[in-house]
Structures are given as C-alpha cells and as structure tokens.
Design an enzyme around this catalytic site. Structure first.
Site, PDB file in Angstrom:
ATOM      1  CG  HIS B  41     -20.295  -2.726  37.522  1.00  0.00           C
ATOM      2  ND1 HIS B  41     -21.123  -1.890  36.819  1.00  0.00           N
ATOM      3  CD2 HIS B  41     -19.471  -3.294  36.612  1.00  0.00           C
ATOM      4  CE1 HIS B  41     -20.818  -1.954  35.543  1.00  0.00           C
ATOM      5  NE2 HIS B  41     -19.826  -2.795  35.385  1.00  0.00           N
ATOM      6  CG  HIS B  80     -18.474   2.268  29.941  1.00  0.00           C
ATOM      7  ND1 HIS B  80     -17.291   2.166  29.270  1.00  0.00           N
ATOM      8  CD2 HIS B  80     -18.493   1.220  30.793  1.00  0.00           C
ATOM      9  CE1 HIS B  80     -16.645   1.090  29.681  1.00  0.00           C
ATOM     10  NE2 HIS B  80     -17.351   0.502  30.605  1.00  0.00           N
TER      11      HIS B  80
HETATM   12  N1  LIG Z   1     -32.491  -2.253  35.114  1.00  0.00           N
HETATM   13  C1  LIG Z   1     -32.646  -3.532  34.760  1.00  0.00           C
HETATM   14  N2  LIG Z   1     -33.790  -3.942  34.277  1.00  0.00           N
HETATM   15  C2  LIG Z   1     -33.936  -5.205  33.882  1.00  0.00           C
HETATM   16  N3  LIG Z   1     -32.996  -6.131  33.947  1.00  0.00           N
HETATM   17  C3  LIG Z   1     -31.823  -5.764  34.431  1.00  0.00           C
HETATM   18  C4  LIG Z   1     -31.591  -4.455  34.841  1.00  0.00           C
HETATM   19  N4  LIG Z   1     -30.347  -4.352  35.232  1.00  0.00           N
HETATM   20  C5  LIG Z   1     -29.796  -5.549  35.061  1.00  0.00           C
HETATM   21  N5  LIG Z   1     -30.693  -6.424  34.577  1.00  0.00           N
HETATM   22  C6  LIG Z   1     -30.486  -7.796  34.236  1.00  0.00           C
HETATM   23  O1  LIG Z   1     -29.619  -8.383  35.165  1.00  0.00           O
HETATM   24  C7  LIG Z   1     -28.753  -9.313  34.535  1.00  0.00           C
HETATM   25  C8  LIG Z   1     -27.330  -9.015  34.815  1.00  0.00           C
HETATM   26  O2  LIG Z   1     -27.019  -7.809  34.229  1.00  0.00           O
HETATM   27  P1  LIG Z   1     -25.547  -7.384  33.924  1.00  0.00           P
HETATM   28  O3  LIG Z   1     -24.710  -7.709  35.089  1.00  0.00           O
HETATM   29  O4  LIG Z   1     -25.598  -5.990  33.427  1.00  0.00           O
HETATM   30  O5  LIG Z   1     -25.143  -8.334  32.725  1.00  0.00           O
HETATM   31  P2  LIG Z   1     -23.666  -8.530  32.173  1.00  0.00           P
HETATM   32  O6  LIG Z   1     -23.294  -9.893  32.616  1.00  0.00           O
HETATM   33  O7  LIG Z   1     -23.817  -8.410  30.722  1.00  0.00           O
HETATM   34  O8  LIG Z   1     -22.842  -7.453  32.804  1.00  0.00           O
HETATM   35  C9  LIG Z   1     -29.074  -9.258  33.065  1.00  0.00           C
HETATM   36  O9  LIG Z   1     -29.978 -10.283  32.726  1.00  0.00           O
HETATM   37  C10 LIG Z   1     -29.734  -7.925  32.926  1.00  0.00           C
HETATM   38  O10 LIG Z   1     -30.567  -7.875  31.800  1.00  0.00           O
END
Ligand SMILES: Nc1ncnc2c1ncn2[C@@H]1O[C@H](COP(=O)(O)OP(=O)(O)O)[C@@H](O)[C@H]1O
Lengths: 86, 558, 219, 86
Positions: B41, B80
């Site tokens: 995650h 979620h």
């Molecule tokens: N499927 C995806 N396509 C494009 N970018 C992604 C994808 N999954 C995650 N990211 C990018 O990876 C980074 C980390 O995502 P995430 O961990 O969900 O952010 P947060 O810190 O809000 O939880 C973010 O910049 C997110 O936009």
C-alpha cells in the site's frame, strides 16, 4: 405462545472513535458543565413470541448479534424486561 | 530469533536488506516502521517499476492537477476496497475523507466527488452496496462537497471484495498551490486535526493482504465528517499564513509516512516526539502512534513562531494541535520519547521499498477466450428487455439521490442528465467536466485493448457534454500481484492506458494501485478505473435529452 | 439591504447563500457563530449544512452557540427577518424559535432532488412579492420530516409557508416551511439559494429572496 | 469533588413515527423471526463531577432535558449508574 419484551443496549467497543460523543461533550464543556466521557450508544427494544423464556432469550440473542449490532464496532447487553400478555 | 518481521508480512530477503541498510539488526519499533512503509500500500513494491511507463506530468505530490484559466484543477482517485468489505459504511466514508485530504493538502478547496463502485451479486453484497452508498452519502454530504458523478457495476467476481474507488476534484488559484516538500532544516512539524487512536493500525499492511474471512477484524477507522469539514476550513486558512511552508495529509502509515516523505523530498532528516502527539487512548506504544491511521489529521511544516497562529485557527475549529517534530540536517529519521532516542535510521531506506517487478507472460485463458464461439441463443426482443432490466443498466437515481450533488451551487450538469458532470468555476465562464469509468469485463478479455477503451470511453463522455479532455487519474484494482496472471493483466493494462493517453495527448497526473482484491481464491475481474477531467465553456454545455420533434439523429463512427 | 449569514462549525451552504443573496441584491456579510452582535442586519440568514456534524440531532448543538441568544433577541425586538434554510430550519426549531421538530425522513435516506412546493401564506414579508403559486426548489436533507403535535394550530394561525406538492419525506400536512407567530421568522427545508439562476435550475429560488428584499425595502 | 456516571435512555414519544424501528422490524419479519414492536432509541452515558450525589443528579437532569433530548419528540429516563474515583 408467550410474549417477552427485550431491551438491547448497544455501545461502541473500546477504542472506536465516537464522533457524536466527542462533539456533544465539547459543546457541553463550553457551556461550563463539569462533564466528561460522553458516549453515544443505541437502545433498541422489541417483543419476541416464544414457548418459554429460554427460547425467547435465545432468539433475542440471535437477533441482536446477527442483525442489530455491528460486531466489528459494537458491544451489546441484552435484558429481558418483562413478559406481557400475548 | 525474533520473528516479528514475518508476522508483519515482511519477507526474509527484505529483512536482510533492512539489516544491510542499517548495518545492524532493527529493533522492534523499526520492524513495525518498515513493515508499514514497505507494505504494498505504501511501498508500491509490485507496481512502481511499471507505473514509470505512464505519461505522467506531475511527480510526487499529494495529487496532480491541470490548469484551467488561473486555476489549478487538482484531482485524484483512491480505493478503499478492503475497509469497505469489512465495514461498508465506515470503509466508504473514510475513503471519501482520505481522498478529500489528499486534494486539500495541495491547497485546493474540494469542489466535487466521484465514486466508482463494484459489488457482487449475492445477499451479502446487497448489504455492502447499501452500506457503501450511505457511507459516501453520510460523509460527503456532511462535509459539503457534492458527489456529482460515478458509476456502479455488479458482477459475481466482486462478491465479498467490493471495489470502492472515490475521486476528489479541488480548485486552487495556481499561485496558491501548496507543496509537500520540506525545504529547510529546523522547521517545525505541526499536527492539526483529531486525536490519534489505535484506528486502522496495520491498515497499511492489511490492505496488502488477502481477506481471509471471519477473523479479519483490524481496528476499524471511523469517519468524523464534522472534524473533516473543520479541517478543510482550518487547512485553507492555515495555508494562507506566510510562515507555512509545506503540508501533507496523514494517510496510510499516518505520522510516520507523512513526516518521512516530506523530509525525504527535501533531502532532509527529521525528529519526531512521541510524547507530544495528541492521543485519544491510553498507553499507546510509539509504533502505534507512528502507524495509526486515525482520520482527519494534517501535518504542516512551519517557521518556528508561526505555530501560535496555527493554534488559534485550530481552536476556532475545535481541532487538536501540537508541534510534534522538526526537520533536521542529514538524512536520518529520529524517533524520540521524553528525550530518549527510540530509533534513528536513514529515511531513504525506509521510503524506498524494494521493487518486486518480474517479467510476465500471457496466461492461457486469453487464447481460450479468443477461440471461443458465442451464439445468440435468444431472440432480439427478449434480449432487448433483458438488457433493459439488467441491474447494470437500470436507472441509478436510487444511488445519486442520496448524494448531495448540488451543494456549492456549481453543479451545472447533474447526475443522470449526461455522461459527464460539469462543475462551474465561479468567477469564470469555464467549467470542469468530470467522469469516472471502468470496465472489468473488457479488461479481463483483453487487458491492453480493454484499458485503452476505458480511457477512450472517459474521453467520449467528456466530449459528449462539450468538454476538452485535459488529464487522467487512474485506479488500478487487481488481484494478488504474486500471481503471474494478475501481474500480466496489470502490465498490459498500464500499457493500454499509456498508449491511449499518448494518443489523446493528455497526461496521467496521478493515481492509486490496489492489489490483493480477491476472495475465495478467485481474483476479481482486473479493473482499472479511469477518472478524467476536461475543460468546458459553460455556455456550450450539452446534455443528452432529445430537443425537438423532427430533429434528425446521426450516428457518427463505425 | 444588509444580510448576515450565520456560519456554525459544520455549516456548508454559507457560500451558496452569499452567492444567491448577492444575486438578489443584498449586501452580504458572514457572522461566525461566536459573534454576539447582529442588530445591523436587515436579514439574518441561517444556511444549510451539518452544524456540529448534526451529531446529537440535526441542529441540536448549534442552538448553544452564542449567536443564537442574539437571534432570539433579534426576533423578540423585531429587528428584521430571520430565514433558516434546511439545517437553519432545524436549528430554529431546536432553539424554540419555530414550533415543531424535524426528524428522519420516512425513507430513512438522504434525499437530493428538485421538488415543487405550493406557496400557502402570501400575506407575509417573506412571500408577499412572490408571483408564482408554486415553485420548483431543490431539497437535500436526511432529517426534513416535519412533526408537530398541534397541526391545527399552525393551520388556524396561517403559519404554514410552503407545502410539498408531492411529499418526499413524510412531513405532517406536507409541510415544507413554516412561520413563527410574528411572521418575522421563516424556516424551510427546500433550498431557494440553490436555484437562484437559470443555469442552476429555473431560477425559482430567487423569487423568494427577491420578495424578501422588496418587502424589507418597502417597509 | 466526586464523580458520578449517568445513563440517559432516550426513546421516541408515543405517536411519533419510528422509521428505523419499522424498517428493522420488516427485515426481521421477512427472516421469519416472531418479532414485534421494534423501537429505536438512544443511550447516552456521561460522567458528572459534583460535590455530592444530589448536585450531580440535578446537573444531569438539566443537561439531559435541555440538551440531550428534544421534548417535542422524545422521552427520557435518567439513571445514576455508579460513583467512580475522581
Ligand atoms: N496507478 C497509478 N498511476 C499513476 N500514478 C500512480 C498510480 N498509483 C500511484 N501513483 C502515484 O504514486 C504516488 C504515490 O501514491 P499514493 O501512495 O497513493 O499517494 P498518497 O501519499 O496520497 O497515499 C502518487 O504520486 C500517485 O499519484
């Protein structure tokens, strides 16, 4: 057949956030009441028809656990209040 | 031998890497920290290699954005799924809360929500469905952000593993955008929001494990929309203060992940004080405090001295407040309690989970499908009525009428009237057109073409109201990434999305990955979901009602 | 004409109200719930939303905010008009400034849609300049089911302001909005401020706000 | 100062529609349970600090009547559960 009245007192498990209780407490404290630990729960009453007390209690337990509460979040206490005329 | 790391889901090779990075055995607290940060995650272990192939525009912020006139339209989607399977109402509610804070952390006022929902078809699914819808309604309506569009689909593969993807759109003047990067040492980390409890502890690693059924009872996060609404207003006020340098929401792995990521982005270290965090429960261990996923919390980086102003704003909005740490020179994160150092280690190791990408190959089911012959077994008329009555085709007003889709008085195109909704940017004659789409069946039959098609469908939805597509956010909902078939589907899907976005010449500004969506050993249909944003002139919005008798109807395309 | 919009923590239709009131020609200011002086306003507007999360009951905790004592005095001294929309209506009933109570919709669900309401009593400062007999106005609430023990009292004293044409929530007598006995307070569940422009509906909501402004100006 | 724990049991007045109770009853009857008269109420617990029991009870009454219930809709029953260490 006989008829029994039950009361289920449903409260949040320890550690589960209670936003209603918190907000109410904040407002009451601002009104200068010496109050703490405000907690919200549910009170559900219902009547069960059964042969005898034991059967009624079993049914009431089952209903409460399976349908009235959410076991992930809530605890409950079930009380037989009284028997009424069927 | 201490097996804590195994219990927390870390693999042997990962533990070896931790020892190498640290040059010593990690203590228990550190094992907890790694297990959260290196969970699927937070760590994107299986996906990060592949996500690099997407045509991205904005790296490394809480949410991406596109520009319309003087405004940055900030948007992001998040899933979620697992919390909603366990507790549908709260799972969905806290999903909304989380994505709203992502957008808020950019300094944008949240102005619209969208939801993409998938459920099974059994009795339990009906409860999950109703719970999820009322959770979105309960939370979204209360915080005053209209839920303007969405999609809902039912299929057996989602029995016990629903998909709850929610998207938030926010608006900020471009010069008001906030950063999540710490830029100097000796600035203060200020905590604002609700108190920290044991909510969702292990949520991060939990989301990365398959649901096994009965005894999956993590401590459920409960949403508090009243505090969220206060947090929205407080954050927007705080970000106007001159001494506020950066901001981040506390999502998965809460305080730990937000503070370490902010520091890491600025090549700095940080110090965190476990005795300063506002707590809701007694006797919380430092690892619980660090990893708690209590909702409705934000972290600000501020100039020393400015915390007094923040305190005033926090009080005004009934929120807790505390200075819980600071940035320091160097590259270490230092966890302290009452002046004792509980842990000190390089942030770079913590935030850089080992990648687990491996080459994939086409699974056999694809050939079987391709060779399969389908025959039409019923007559057209029966088929027509069957389609009309299908649960996936019927009117969805039962759902969207529970959502306050008008609050804000910007909703120029309401749900049910067209394939995309339109949110007005008041003070301009522009609107933001929004849509969210997925199609698990197509993506299963052909993950590459199916995913391309979703992007194109989203674009058609926007074009159909008169908007020009500007950007994409994607939510990748897939099964167990350790399964070769799932990884192949994921890879092809990413390639399809990339190809389609390049064809349309629009960037992917952000997204989210959700793996381990399966139940009873059956993976869900591979379900990439695409959220798309477009620009529209508010005087030229089209809906789909036929206007006058004798008007001609044309079919364009083939 | 000066309108003051009361903002409680959790209020979420404050900016919508500002937009619509300006559209109707008012000068508009916000009044934070801790504020204690509202005498200068011709119209006090209590907007919709979820004050204090509506956690105890809708509107129940807001009545304890300091500004509500002032509203009470404002009404008593007949300083101007008070309009409560949705959560504002709930707050006014909880505070005892309007009779009755608002409880859960009989559907148990939040309802967001456009409804038609009949204008019942037009002989009031709020409604006397409304031209139409019936207006299309959006509702958005989970607790809009109006209840009063003594319905006849409302009827006999002409305190009913609006009735739903097609009752969405179970309200007694299809009641959508009521007045107090002095006709200087109006509470209603539908949101006129959400339909103040043709692009946001048909503009019917503006009729009510314009009627109020005209009445205040001609006093 | 001493500390007392109270429990307020809040129920709907006779004649007030209880849609939650009705809906729950319908579902349970469909599941063939012999159940009647399901009613939803609230259970709010809180702690009051006061000199003595009498003062605490007066405060608790006041809080319950003025804040926790809506007299148009609800009845209540207030119980002193116990005294705890202040
Ligand atoms: N499927 C995806 N396509 C494009 N970018 C992604 C994808 N999954 C995650 N990211 C990018 O990876 C980074 C980390 O995502 P995430 O961990 O969900 O952010 P947060 O810190 O809000 O939880 C973010 O910049 C997110 O936009």
């Amino acid at each position: 057949m006989r008829k029994f009245v039950f009361e289920a007192l449903i409260t949040l498990k320890n550690g589960i956030l209670d936003p209603q209780g918190l907000a109410t407490q904040k407002v009451l404290k601002r009104l200068k009441y010496p109050i703490e630990n405000v907690k919200f729960g549910k009170l559900i009453t219902f009547e069960i028809e059964a042969e005898n007390e034991k059967n009624a209690e079993e049914l009431a337990e089952e209903i409460t656990y399976k349908s009235l509460i959410n076991p992930v979040l809530e605890n409950y206490e079930l009380k037989l209040l009284k028997e009424i005329e069927a | 031998m201490n097996n804590l790391y195994l219990e927390l889901g870390l693999k042997d090779f990962e533990y070896e890497k931790i020892k190498k990075d640290l040059n010593r055995e990690p203590n228990d607290l550190e094992v907890y920290m790694y297990s959260a940060q290196w969970s699927e995650h937070c760590g994107y272990k299986h996906s990060k290699e592949l996500l690099k192939r997407l045509p991205k525009s904005i790296e490394n912020e809480n949410a991406g954005y596109v520009i319309i006139d003087d405004y940055a339209v900030v948007f992001k989607v998040e899933s979620h799924n697992h919390p909603s399977a366990v507790e549908p109402y709260q799972g969905a509610a806290t999903g909304i809360g989380g994505i709203v804070r992502d957008v808020l952390a950019m300094g944008a006022r949240p102005v619209a929500l969208l939801d993409s929902l998938r459920f099974g078809k059994d009795i339990k699914s009906k409860n999950i469905f109703e719970g999820v819808v009322s959770g979105i309604s309960g939370y979204g309506n209360s915080i005053g952000v209209p839920t303007v569009a969405g999609e809902t689909f039912f299929d057996e593969s989602y029995n016990t593993n629903p998909l709850v993807n929610v998207m938030c759109v926010g608006l900020a003047k471009t010069e008001e955008l906030a950063s999540s990067k710490a830029n100097e040492a000796n600035k203060l980390y200020v905590y604002v929001g609700s108190k920290t409890g044991r909510d969702g502890i292990h949520g991060a690693s939990f989301a990365s494990k398959e649901l096994s059924g009965k005894d999956d009872r993590p401590s459920v996060q409960v949403g508090d929309p009243f505090s969220e609404k206060n947090l929205i207003e407080a954050t927007l006020e705080i970000l106007k203060l001159k001494g506020v340098l950066a901001c981040q929401d506390m999502g998965a792995a809460g305080i730990l992940s937000s503070s370490s990521e902010m520091s890491f982005k600025g090549n700095l270290g940080c110090e965190l004080y476990m005795d300063k965090v506002p707590l809701r429960e007694e006797n919380m261990e430092p690892w619980e405090i660090l990893l708690s996923e209590s909702q409705e919390r934000m972290l600000f980086l501020v100039e020393p001295g400015e915390e007094k102003e923040i305190e005033k704003i926090a009080k005004k909005y009934f929120l807790d407040y505390a200075v819980i740490g600071k940035t320091i020179n160097g590259e270490n994160i230092r966890i302290m309690k009452n002046d004792n150092i509980l842990s000190e280690m390089p942030i770079s190791s913590l935030v850089d989970a080992p990648s687990m990408y491996r080459p994939t190959k086409e699974p056999t089911y694809i050939k079987e499908i391709k060779n399969k012959k389908f025959e039409m077994a019923i007559d057209l008329k029966t088929a027509f009525y069957k389609v009309l009555k299908d649960i996936n085709v019927v009117n969805k007003s039962w759902i969207f009428e529970q959502y306050d889709y008008k609050v804000g008085t910007n909703t120029l195109m309401v749900p049910g009237k067209a394939d995309a909704s339109v949110v007005w940017i008041k003070d301009t004659n522009k609107g933001v057109a929004v849509t969210i789409d997925g199609n698990g069946l197509y993506s299963y039959i052909d993950p590459y073409e199916g995913s391309k098609n979703i992007v194109f469908e989203a674009a058609r939805n926007l074009v159909s109201v008169g908007a020009k597509p500007l950007g994409v956010t994607d939510n990748m909902n897939f099964g167990n990434p350790e399964d070769d078939m799932v990884m192949w589907q994921f890879e092809k899907s990413i390639e399809g999305i990339s190809e389609a976005c390049k064809t349309l010449n629009i960037p992917v500004t952000g997204g989210n990955v959700s793996f381990y969506n399966e139940s009873e050993n059956m993976a869900i249909l591979p379900t990439p979901v695409i959220g798309m944003i477009g620009e529209i002139d508010i005087n030229k919005i089209m809906d789909m009602t036929f206007k006058n008798p004798t008007d001609k109807v044309y079919l364009i395309g083939k | 004409m000066k309108a003051g919009i009361i903002v409680f923590p959790g209020t979420n239709c404050d900016r919508d109200a500002e937009f619509a009131l300006k559209m109707a020609g008012f000068d508009v200011e916000y009044i934070w719930h801790d504020f204690e002086n509202i005498k200068k306003y011709n119209l006090v507007f209590i907007p919709g939303g979820f004050s204090y999360g509506d956690y105890l009951r809708a509107g129940a905790l807001a009545k304890f905010s300091p500004v509500m004592k002032e509203v009470e005095r404002y009404v008593e001294e007949d300083r101007g008009l008070v309009l409560g929309i949705c959560n504002g209506f709930q707050i006014l009933t909880e505070a005892g400034l309007l009779k009755g109570a608002l409880t859960k919709n009989k559907t148990l669900k939040f309802i967001c849609k456009d409804v038609d309401v009949k204008v019942i009593n037009k002989e009031t400062p709020f409604a006397k300049h409304i031209k139409k007999e019936s207006l299309t106005i959006p509702i958005a609430h989970a607790e809009g089911n109006y209840y009063i023990e003594d319905y006849d009292y409302l009827k006999e004293n002409n305190l009913i302001a609006f009735e739903y044409v097609d009752n969405p929530n179970g309200s007694i007598g299809n009641i959508a909005g009521i007045y107090n006995e002095k006709f200087n307070v109006l509470g209603m569940m539908p949101h006129p401020e959400r339909n103040s422009l043709k692009t946001l509906g048909n503009g019917d909501g503006l009729e009510i706000l314009l009627s109020i402004r005209r009445a205040l100006e001609n006093e």
